[in-house]
Design an enzyme around this catalytic site. Structure first.
Site, PDB file in Angstrom:
ATOM      1  N   LYS A 215     -24.450 -13.462  -8.136  1.00 15.89           N
ATOM      2  CA  LYS A 215     -24.972 -14.878  -8.780  1.00 15.89           C
ATOM      3  C   LYS A 215     -25.970 -14.712  -9.661  1.00 15.89           C
ATOM      4  O   LYS A 215     -26.252 -15.478 -10.714  1.00 15.89           O
ATOM      5  CB  LYS A 215     -25.499 -15.617  -7.546  1.00 15.89           C
ATOM      6  CG  LYS A 215     -24.413 -16.154  -6.611  1.00 15.89           C
ATOM      7  CD  LYS A 215     -24.702 -16.951  -5.596  1.00 15.89           C
ATOM      8  CE  LYS A 215     -23.519 -17.433  -4.709  1.00 15.89           C
ATOM      9  NZ  LYS A 215     -24.036 -18.616  -3.524  1.00 15.89           N
TER      10      LYS A 215
ATOM     11  N   ASP B 251     -34.382 -11.788  -0.731  1.00 12.96           N
ATOM     12  CA  ASP B 251     -33.787 -12.567   0.218  1.00 12.96           C
ATOM     13  C   ASP B 251     -34.892 -13.058   1.222  1.00 12.96           C
ATOM     14  O   ASP B 251     -35.342 -12.374   1.736  1.00 12.96           O
ATOM     15  CB  ASP B 251     -32.965 -11.575   1.142  1.00 12.96           C
ATOM     16  CG  ASP B 251     -32.058 -12.242   2.447  1.00 12.96           C
ATOM     17  OD1 ASP B 251     -32.273 -13.420   2.468  1.00 12.96           O
ATOM     18  OD2 ASP B 251     -31.434 -11.514   2.895  1.00 12.96           O
TER      19      ASP B 251
ATOM     20  N   ASN C  88     -39.314 -22.807  -4.970  1.00  9.64           N
ATOM     21  CA  ASN C  88     -38.359 -23.512  -4.954  1.00  9.64           C
ATOM     22  C   ASN C  88     -37.103 -23.566  -4.244  1.00  9.64           C
ATOM     23  O   ASN C  88     -36.365 -24.463  -3.594  1.00  9.64           O
ATOM     24  CB  ASN C  88     -37.863 -23.669  -6.643  1.00  9.64           C
ATOM     25  CG  ASN C  88     -36.251 -24.245  -6.590  1.00  9.64           C
ATOM     26  OD1 ASN C  88     -36.259 -25.619  -6.700  1.00  9.64           O
ATOM     27  ND2 ASN C  88     -35.353 -23.520  -6.597  1.00  9.64           N
TER      28      ASN C  88
ATOM     29  N   SER D 270     -41.161 -29.478  -1.553  1.00  5.32           N
ATOM     30  CA  SER D 270     -41.250 -29.934  -0.272  1.00  5.32           C
ATOM     31  C   SER D 270     -39.904 -30.908  -0.210  1.00  5.32           C
ATOM     32  O   SER D 270     -38.849 -30.880  -1.083  1.00  5.32           O
ATOM     33  CB  SER D 270     -42.710 -30.613  -0.036  1.00  5.32           C
ATOM     34  OG  SER D 270     -42.566 -31.230   1.463  1.00  5.32           O
TER      35      SER D 270
ATOM     36  N   TYR E 137     -35.785 -28.925   9.796  1.00  3.12           N
ATOM     37  CA  TYR E 137     -36.090 -29.093   8.336  1.00  3.12           C
ATOM     38  C   TYR E 137     -37.296 -29.868   7.962  1.00  3.12           C
ATOM     39  O   TYR E 137     -38.019 -29.338   7.020  1.00  3.12           O
ATOM     40  CB  TYR E 137     -34.624 -30.047   7.506  1.00  3.12           C
ATOM     41  CG  TYR E 137     -34.902 -30.007   6.086  1.00  3.12           C
ATOM     42  CD1 TYR E 137     -34.908 -28.919   5.355  1.00  3.12           C
ATOM     43  CD2 TYR E 137     -34.936 -31.267   5.480  1.00  3.12           C
ATOM     44  CE1 TYR E 137     -34.799 -28.956   4.023  1.00  3.12           C
ATOM     45  CE2 TYR E 137     -34.949 -31.396   4.079  1.00  3.12           C
ATOM     46  CZ  TYR E 137     -34.883 -30.159   3.268  1.00  3.12           C
ATOM     47  OH  TYR E 137     -35.124 -30.346   1.934  1.00  3.12           O
TER      48      TYR E 137
ATOM     49  N   LYS F  68     -40.595 -28.731   5.753  1.00  6.02           N
ATOM     50  CA  LYS F  68     -40.909 -29.760   4.466  1.00  6.02           C
ATOM     51  C   LYS F  68     -42.531 -30.015   4.776  1.00  6.02           C
ATOM     52  O   LYS F  68     -43.232 -30.023   3.760  1.00  6.02           O
ATOM     53  CB  LYS F  68     -40.222 -30.558   4.337  1.00  6.02           C
ATOM     54  CG  LYS F  68     -38.837 -30.175   3.859  1.00  6.02           C
ATOM     55  CD  LYS F  68     -38.654 -29.430   2.537  1.00  6.02           C
ATOM     56  CE  LYS F  68     -38.423 -28.348   2.698  1.00  6.02           C
ATOM     57  NZ  LYS F  68     -38.540 -27.550   1.406  1.00  6.02           N
TER      58      LYS F  68
END
Length: 326
Positions: free
Chosen positions: A74, A96, A123, A177, A213, A217
């Site tokens: 990738k 990783d 990011n 975030s 999640y 954040k």
């Protein structure tokens, strides 16, 4: 007109959610990015989505860009694509983020090649992964990838960031975030008891991937605050990039009707790059700013400014990462 009406009739939290989910047209664009010649930049998670869009815009303004990814195939494909689009060659930054050893190796390899780092875009991310998914060291995959590894990477890259700040310009780190931090139910924003596999996590019947999640954040903005204290000569900021059509949604498993509604709130990924590009390149000081779509300045969830949470997360990270921190 509608925005004016809603600002008066909706609770502030609901109005903020509305304006970030359906933001106005941006008054700032990638054309406003200054010339970045001589600036070295790292973008994690840059083989797709807003990471690749961010890298492309930086390269178009002459930055020397390292793109982060955990797959050689990738990374090579992204480098080839960006070469066609910009005429310039990005450099691979193999990492990783689900493995602290890989993070340490990536930072060490970078420091052998470069002495200065102008901008770091933390990011990369994982969203609503299954509860039984953990990183290599046994932490919740979302918290390890999104928060712990980015904190570790930044700390390991302190020498290069510090060296850049000694040139007279301030190095910057942008932490990606999400608006989902505001929907986290835990009163403090993070439940430390469930961040790794164990009895307390397994016995928590109310735990779900969205809540986890949200913890990550909240954590992204809190580590921005922590690092502004630990490294005052570098500017750390965080942002909600927007609801976007990217690979980040690969674990989202909604019924068809809910998916249809969810998709109405998603925008092309290149728009999501705007806010972090703004924080990373605008000429004004962006230290401590929380960016919202598109390239605007807003306010993070109030829990991210809680001194006790900032203190506890700092101490927790130092303890959990002590084998890897310098």
């Amino acid at each position: 007109m509608l925005d004016c009406i809603l600002s008066k009739v909706l609770p502030k939290s609901a109005y903020n959610f509305y304006t970030q989910s359906f933001p106005p047209a941006s008054k700032w664009s990638t054309e406003d990015i200054p010339d970045l010649t001589g600036k070295t930049v790292i973008v994690t998670g840059a083989t797709s989505g807003i990471g690749k869009d961010t890298a492309r815009a930086l390269m178009q303004h002459n930055a020397d860009v390292y793109i982060g990814g955990r797959s050689d195939d990738k990374l090579n494909a992204a480098i080839d694509e960006l070469k066609v689009q910009t005429g310039k060659t990005a450099k691979p930054f193999f990492v990783d983020l689900s493995d602290f050893e890989s993070v340490k190796s990536a930072a060490e390899d970078f420091l052998k090649k470069e002495t200065k780092l102008a901008i770091l875009f933390n990011n990369a991310g994982v969203m609503v992964a299954p509860i039984d998914m953990f990183g290599k060291q046994g932490y919740d995959i979302q918290f390890q990838t999104n928060v712990m590894s980015h904190y570790l990477l930044t700390r390991l890259l302190f020498p290069a960031l510090d060296n850049y700040s000694k040139t007279g310009e301030t190095a910057r780190v942008v932490h990606t975030s999400s608006l989902m931090q505001a929907l986290t139910k835990h009163p403090r924003g993070i439940d430390f008891d469930v961040l790794r596999d164990g009895e307390k996590r397994r016995s928590n019947r109310k735990l779900d991937p969205w809540e986890l999640y949200g913890y990550s954040k909240i954590g992204n903005t809190v580590i921005s605050n922590i690092l502004n204290e630990e490294q005052p000569n570098v500017s750390h900021s965080s942002c909600h990039p927007g609801g976007l059509q990217t690979e980040l949604q690969r674990y989202v498993d909604f019924p068809a009707w809910k998916t249809a509604i969810f998709n109405l709130m998603l925008y092309p990924s290149h728009l999501g790059a705007l806010t972090q590009l703004y924080l990373g390149t605008v000429t004004k000081d962006t230290k401590g700013i929380y960016g919202i779509p598109w390239a605007r300045e807003g306010k993070a969830d109030k829990r991210t400014d809680d001194p006790s949470l900032i203190k506890d997360l700092r101490e927790w990270l130092h303890e959990e990462l002590k084998a890897y921190l310098p």
